[in-house]
Scaffold this motif. Structure first.
Motif, PDB file in Angstrom:
ATOM      1  N   CYS A  72       1.012  -1.164   0.152  1.00 45.05           N
ATOM      2  CA  CYS A  72       0.104  -0.012  -0.167  1.00 45.05           C
ATOM      3  C   CYS A  72       0.993   1.312   0.190  1.00 45.05           C
ATOM      4  O   CYS A  72       0.310   2.388   0.532  1.00 45.05           O
ATOM      5  CB  CYS A  72      -0.952  -0.031   1.253  1.00 45.05           C
ATOM      6  SG  CYS A  72      -0.192  -0.193   2.670  1.00 45.05           S
ATOM      7  N   TRP A  73       2.143   1.276  -0.674  1.00 40.75           N
ATOM      8  CA  TRP A  73       3.144   2.328  -0.524  1.00 40.75           C
ATOM      9  C   TRP A  73       2.431   3.504  -1.256  1.00 40.75           C
ATOM     10  O   TRP A  73       2.618   4.731  -0.717  1.00 40.75           O
ATOM     11  CB  TRP A  73       4.217   1.949  -1.074  1.00 40.75           C
ATOM     12  CG  TRP A  73       5.145   2.992  -1.204  1.00 40.75           C
ATOM     13  CD1 TRP A  73       5.670   3.575  -2.526  1.00 40.75           C
ATOM     14  CD2 TRP A  73       5.832   3.856  -0.280  1.00 40.75           C
ATOM     15  NE1 TRP A  73       6.697   4.658  -2.346  1.00 40.75           N
ATOM     16  CE2 TRP A  73       6.800   4.843  -0.833  1.00 40.75           C
ATOM     17  CE3 TRP A  73       6.079   3.627   1.110  1.00 40.75           C
ATOM     18  CZ2 TRP A  73       7.585   5.681  -0.385  1.00 40.75           C
ATOM     19  CZ3 TRP A  73       6.424   4.658   1.748  1.00 40.75           C
ATOM     20  CH2 TRP A  73       7.527   5.654   1.084  1.00 40.75           C
ATOM     21  N   ASP A  74       1.365   3.351  -2.310  1.00 38.56           N
ATOM     22  CA  ASP A  74       0.803   4.441  -3.286  1.00 38.56           C
ATOM     23  C   ASP A  74      -0.045   5.183  -2.191  1.00 38.56           C
ATOM     24  O   ASP A  74      -0.160   6.532  -2.502  1.00 38.56           O
ATOM     25  CB  ASP A  74       0.374   3.849  -4.298  1.00 38.56           C
ATOM     26  CG  ASP A  74       1.382   3.476  -5.208  1.00 38.56           C
ATOM     27  OD1 ASP A  74       2.539   3.871  -5.298  1.00 38.56           O
ATOM     28  OD2 ASP A  74       0.907   2.551  -6.145  1.00 38.56           O
ATOM     29  N   GLU A  75      -0.710   4.604  -1.190  1.00 42.44           N
ATOM     30  CA  GLU A  75      -1.697   5.348  -0.352  1.00 42.44           C
ATOM     31  C   GLU A  75      -1.119   5.901   0.864  1.00 42.44           C
ATOM     32  O   GLU A  75      -2.015   6.557   1.653  1.00 42.44           O
ATOM     33  CB  GLU A  75      -2.964   4.265   0.212  1.00 42.44           C
ATOM     34  CG  GLU A  75      -3.661   3.820  -1.023  1.00 42.44           C
ATOM     35  CD  GLU A  75      -3.044   2.636  -1.981  1.00 42.44           C
ATOM     36  OE1 GLU A  75      -2.176   1.998  -1.655  1.00 42.44           O
ATOM     37  OE2 GLU A  75      -3.544   2.531  -3.190  1.00 42.44           O
ATOM     38  N   VAL A  76       0.127   5.511   1.230  1.00 42.25           N
ATOM     39  CA  VAL A  76       0.634   6.004   2.370  1.00 42.25           C
ATOM     40  C   VAL A  76       1.040   7.433   2.437  1.00 42.25           C
ATOM     41  O   VAL A  76       1.500   7.933   1.282  1.00 42.25           O
ATOM     42  CB  VAL A  76       1.859   5.432   2.847  1.00 42.25           C
ATOM     43  CG1 VAL A  76       2.547   5.956   4.172  1.00 42.25           C
ATOM     44  CG2 VAL A  76       1.617   3.861   2.960  1.00 42.25           C
ATOM     45  N   THR A  77       0.514   8.413   3.125  1.00 41.84           N
ATOM     46  CA  THR A  77       0.607   9.775   3.254  1.00 41.84           C
ATOM     47  C   THR A  77       1.329  10.340   4.526  1.00 41.84           C
ATOM     48  O   THR A  77       1.701  11.492   4.819  1.00 41.84           O
ATOM     49  CB  THR A  77      -0.496  10.464   2.963  1.00 41.84           C
ATOM     50  OG1 THR A  77      -1.588  10.097   4.105  1.00 41.84           O
ATOM     51  CG2 THR A  77      -1.185  10.045   1.724  1.00 41.84           C
TER      52      THR A  77
END
Length: 214
Positions: A77-82
């Motif tokens: 889920c690296w793309d969703e991590v903020t």
């Protein structure tokens, strides 16, 4: 004779081997899909395997504005991590809640006023009921009106007073007029007929003590 003995031994060995094979198949543990999937996932190499730590991808936290690098737990889920940590994520949720509260502040004030009014009404109802059970409530509680004079009283007499033979509820003062003061009536009131007495079981006494008796 030697050939027959050799053939017999071969048949016995074949039968024994077949029996062992069948027994092994019978007691063998089946391979589940989960085990296969886990083995496949273990065998699948990670996208970041072999990448040096200084070359891992990084992002900037939207809360603290500090950079943070890729971690194994964010592999899927690296793309969703903020945010960089749970602390920053909690701060962001708190900020959103505060903004939402300010946005609907007027509505909340109205809701609080309505809740306060409802609470006050419930308390008043409970106090009234408690006082009524102690015979210290509203003196007019449970009273009924006389059909003749419309006065609210705690006792009414059920009777017939005219040719219509309709039952009416009259107070003590009006009963003397419609019956002549006689329980069974007299010659001057031929249509009178007694039908019973009603008493207010919830009669209150404003000064406390026992209920009123009229």
């Amino acid at each position: 004779a030697n050939r027959m003995f050799t053939a017999s031994c071969a048949r016995r060995a074949t039968t024994r081997t077949t029996a062992h094979a069948l027994r092994a198949l019978k007691h063998a543990r089946p391979t589940t899909t989960t085990t296969t999937t886990r083995a496949a996932s273990r065998s699948t190499p990670s996208a970041m395997r072999g990448v040096k730590k200084e070359n891992l991808p990084s992002k900037v936290c939207v809360v603290c504005d500090r950079p943070f690098t890729w971690r194994k737990k964010w592999e899927n889920c690296w793309d969703e991590v903020t945010t960089c940590s749970k602390s920053c994520n909690g701060k962001r949720k708190s900020e959103r809640q505060r903004e939402n509260k300010e946005t609907r502040g007027e509505d909340e004030d109205e809701d609080e006023d309505a809740r306060a009014a409802h609470k006050k009404s419930v308390k008043a109802q409970k106090a009234e009921r408690r006082a009524r059970l102690e015979f210290n409530g509203n003196p007019t509680s449970g009273q009924k009106a006389c059909d003749e004079c419309s006065k609210m009283v705690n006792e009414l007499i059920r009777c017939q007073t005219d040719a219509t033979k309709r039952w009416r509820m009259v107070c003590g003062s009006c009963w003397v007029k419609v019956s002549g003061g006689v329980v069974d009536g007299d010659a001057n009131h031929p249509h009178y007929r007694y039908g019973g007495l009603w008493k207010n079981r919830r009669a209150q006494n404003a000064d406390g003590g026992e209920p009123l008796v009229c």
